[in-house]
Design an enzyme around this catalytic site. Sequence first.
Site, PDB file in Angstrom:
ATOM      1  N   THR A  96       4.516   0.455  13.413  1.00  0.00           N
ATOM      2  CA  THR A  96       4.153  -0.951  13.634  1.00  0.00           C
ATOM      3  C   THR A  96       2.652  -1.024  13.892  1.00  0.00           C
ATOM      4  O   THR A  96       2.006   0.003  14.135  1.00  0.00           O
ATOM      5  CB  THR A  96       4.927  -1.544  14.832  1.00  0.00           C
ATOM      6  N   VAL A 152      -4.936   9.849  12.869  1.00  0.00           N
ATOM      7  CA  VAL A 152      -6.353  10.168  12.666  1.00  0.00           C
ATOM      8  C   VAL A 152      -6.519  10.723  11.258  1.00  0.00           C
ATOM      9  O   VAL A 152      -5.857  11.698  10.891  1.00  0.00           O
ATOM     10  CB  VAL A 152      -6.850  11.227  13.691  1.00  0.00           C
ATOM     11  N   GLY A 154      -5.673   9.332   8.393  1.00  0.00           N
ATOM     12  CA  GLY A 154      -4.683   8.933   7.389  1.00  0.00           C
ATOM     13  C   GLY A 154      -3.983  10.163   6.828  1.00  0.00           C
ATOM     14  O   GLY A 154      -3.385  10.933   7.571  1.00  0.00           O
ATOM     15  N   GLY A 207     -11.002  -5.817   1.069  1.00  0.00           N
ATOM     16  CA  GLY A 207      -9.788  -5.436   1.800  1.00  0.00           C
ATOM     17  C   GLY A 207      -9.959  -4.191   2.656  1.00  0.00           C
ATOM     18  O   GLY A 207      -8.991  -3.666   3.185  1.00  0.00           O
ATOM     19  N   GLU A 210     -10.462  -5.893   8.285  1.00  0.00           N
ATOM     20  CA  GLU A 210      -9.609  -7.018   8.667  1.00  0.00           C
ATOM     21  C   GLU A 210     -10.470  -8.271   8.774  1.00  0.00           C
ATOM     22  O   GLU A 210     -11.684  -8.184   8.928  1.00  0.00           O
ATOM     23  CB  GLU A 210      -9.006  -6.753  10.063  1.00  0.00           C
ATOM     24  N   LYS A 225      -9.137   7.126  18.139  1.00  0.00           N
ATOM     25  CA  LYS A 225      -8.879   8.372  17.408  1.00  0.00           C
ATOM     26  C   LYS A 225      -9.498   9.569  18.125  1.00  0.00           C
ATOM     27  O   LYS A 225      -8.923  10.670  18.145  1.00  0.00           O
ATOM     28  CB  LYS A 225      -9.420   8.254  15.990  1.00  0.00           C
TER      29      LYS A 225
HETATM   30  N1  LIG Z   1      -2.322   1.195   6.446  1.00  0.00           N
HETATM   31  C1  LIG Z   1      -3.064   2.266   6.688  1.00  0.00           C
HETATM   32  O1  LIG Z   1      -3.908   2.655   5.890  1.00  0.00           O
HETATM   33  C2  LIG Z   1      -2.879   3.046   7.968  1.00  0.00           C
HETATM   34  C3  LIG Z   1      -3.517   4.294   8.143  1.00  0.00           C
HETATM   35  C4  LIG Z   1      -3.291   5.033   9.314  1.00  0.00           C
HETATM   36  C5  LIG Z   1      -2.501   4.494  10.304  1.00  0.00           C
HETATM   37  N2  LIG Z   1      -1.935   3.263  10.122  1.00  0.00           N
HETATM   38  C6  LIG Z   1      -1.131   2.715  11.187  1.00  0.00           C
HETATM   39  O2  LIG Z   1       0.204   2.549  10.733  1.00  0.00           O
HETATM   40  C7  LIG Z   1       0.783   1.426  11.372  1.00  0.00           C
HETATM   41  C8  LIG Z   1       1.390   0.527  10.309  1.00  0.00           C
HETATM   42  O3  LIG Z   1       0.361   0.091   9.436  1.00  0.00           O
HETATM   43  P1  LIG Z   1       0.658  -0.834   8.176  1.00  0.00           P
HETATM   44  O4  LIG Z   1      -0.588  -0.857   7.384  1.00  0.00           O
HETATM   45  O5  LIG Z   1       1.937  -0.428   7.551  1.00  0.00           O
HETATM   46  O6  LIG Z   1       0.864  -2.260   8.908  1.00  0.00           O
HETATM   47  P2  LIG Z   1       1.559  -3.550   8.304  1.00  0.00           P
HETATM   48  O7  LIG Z   1       1.512  -3.543   6.823  1.00  0.00           O
HETATM   49  O8  LIG Z   1       0.982  -4.701   9.054  1.00  0.00           O
HETATM   50  O9  LIG Z   1       3.105  -3.380   8.716  1.00  0.00           O
HETATM   51  C9  LIG Z   1       3.523  -3.403  10.033  1.00  0.00           C
HETATM   52  C10 LIG Z   1       5.024  -3.505  10.076  1.00  0.00           C
HETATM   53  O10 LIG Z   1       5.428  -3.497  11.437  1.00  0.00           O
HETATM   54  C11 LIG Z   1       6.404  -4.540  11.619  1.00  0.00           C
HETATM   55  N3  LIG Z   1       6.403  -4.988  12.996  1.00  0.00           N
HETATM   56  C12 LIG Z   1       5.466  -5.658  13.672  1.00  0.00           C
HETATM   57  N4  LIG Z   1       5.859  -5.881  14.933  1.00  0.00           N
HETATM   58  C13 LIG Z   1       7.098  -5.359  15.044  1.00  0.00           C
HETATM   59  C14 LIG Z   1       8.040  -5.274  16.091  1.00  0.00           C
HETATM   60  N5  LIG Z   1       7.793  -5.783  17.296  1.00  0.00           N
HETATM   61  N6  LIG Z   1       9.211  -4.658  15.844  1.00  0.00           N
HETATM   62  C15 LIG Z   1       9.495  -4.134  14.637  1.00  0.00           C
HETATM   63  N7  LIG Z   1       8.629  -4.171  13.607  1.00  0.00           N
HETATM   64  C16 LIG Z   1       7.450  -4.775  13.808  1.00  0.00           C
HETATM   65  C17 LIG Z   1       5.985  -5.619  10.660  1.00  0.00           C
HETATM   66  O11 LIG Z   1       7.098  -6.472  10.436  1.00  0.00           O
HETATM   67  P3  LIG Z   1       7.017  -7.715   9.427  1.00  0.00           P
HETATM   68  O12 LIG Z   1       6.899  -7.087   8.058  1.00  0.00           O
HETATM   69  O13 LIG Z   1       8.328  -8.386   9.618  1.00  0.00           O
HETATM   70  O14 LIG Z   1       5.834  -8.513   9.818  1.00  0.00           O
HETATM   71  C18 LIG Z   1       5.587  -4.783   9.449  1.00  0.00           C
HETATM   72  O15 LIG Z   1       6.722  -4.476   8.687  1.00  0.00           O
HETATM   73  C19 LIG Z   1      -0.333   0.766  12.191  1.00  0.00           C
HETATM   74  O16 LIG Z   1      -0.234   1.150  13.526  1.00  0.00           O
HETATM   75  C20 LIG Z   1      -1.591   1.320  11.580  1.00  0.00           C
HETATM   76  O17 LIG Z   1      -2.662   1.379  12.493  1.00  0.00           O
HETATM   77  C21 LIG Z   1      -2.090   2.537   8.981  1.00  0.00           C
END
Ligand SMILES: NC(=O)c1ccc[n+]([C@@H]2O[C@H](COP(=O)([O-])OP(=O)(O)OC[C@H]3O[C@@H](n4cnc5c(N)ncnc54)[C@H](OP(=O)(O)O)[C@@H]3O)[C@@H](O)[C@H]2O)c1
Length: 340
Positions: A96, A152, A154, A207, A210, A225
Amino acid sequence: MKLLLVGFGFVGQALAGLLDAQRAALYSDHALSPTLVGVIDARGAAIDPRGLDSAALIEVKRAHGTVGALAGHGFRDLDPLALIGESDADVLVEATPTVGTAAAPALARLKAAFRSGKHVVCVNKGPLAVAFPALLELARHNRVALRYSGTVGGGTPVLALARECARGNRVTAVRAVLNGTTNFILWRMERLGEDFDAALAQAIALGYAERDPSADVDGIDTATKLVILANGVLGRPCAIGDVAIEGIRGVTRERVAEARERGQVIKLIAELSGSPSVAPREVAADSPLNVPANLNALSVTLATGGEITLIGRGAGGPETATAIVRDLIDIWHTMHGSPA
Ligand SMILES: NC(=O)c1ccc[n+]([C@@H]2O[C@H](COP(=O)([O-])OP(=O)(O)OC[C@H]3O[C@@H](n4cnc5c(N)ncnc54)[C@H](OP(=O)(O)O)[C@@H]3O)[C@@H](O)[C@H]2O)c1
């Protein structure tokens, strides 16, 4: 290996796809057959103890916005903590969003997993930033594993490299570029002579940043990190409050140009030599830390062996999903006492 996945956004969906794509290789190389027995998003959950179909989950998420709409297996209002406690999953995967330091709900899920004997793979930095030592202790107490490779770097195995370097050697310093967004901004300022606002606007348009880029540009993401690196790899207990943090908003085009004339570039550097710090610092233009665009880099200096640098992409759904799979393989071998 039964998995309960919380979060079905970029990373969660990439993981579901990757598990399908890698199914045969994971079995032939590791005798590992991961099965998604539950997926939870913000609006619902899908559960099937016999295993959910990744393609169907992704399709229903795209069509209805929640996996809770999955025919026959979807639920709209389930208490996630009760579900975690009652599930017979082996591993909870926490994917999440990292919401600043408001990590309480994720923290509660991790604790519920540990208490019910589940291993945890976490890519959400929030709970680790605020409660790393306590989580490690709780995992140890319940004899389960806590893995967090994706937090950290990715998909780039930054933590694994640092851990390997620290084995049988003394790490005297760590210097790293750990945030792709700020690196992209500083790189454009240096390459194109843009000012901060113009480079940030480009990062948002592409993109990379944010709409609210403060966690990145104010250095918080990098500091988080650094805390994970310090605690998890170097065994140096520290919390985010111990890190001196300066972001990149104050870096001017003039400062970048002036550094350039002296053969230097400005990077947002996370440093662990004395006190932990995050700040814009000059590095030589020919330093391995001078990585372009949105890359990450980690340099580890060893008491014997000099400096080792790893460079790679620091983010991305598929990249982070590969880090999760790496952690799952690791846990699987630990569960069965076999070398990874
Ligand atoms: N994307 C990257 O490149 C990347 C890299 C390294 C680490 N991360 C980490 O990985 C995590 C996920 O990233 P992401 O890019 O996949 O984010 P994302 O696309 O915003 O997806 C987040 C997901 O979490 C769900 N969610 C939010 N609150 C919730 C709750 N209370 N209970 C259950 N589910 C919940 C959301 O549900 P809904 O779909 O219903 O809104 C969504 O499905 C983050 O912590 C991020 O920092 C991401």
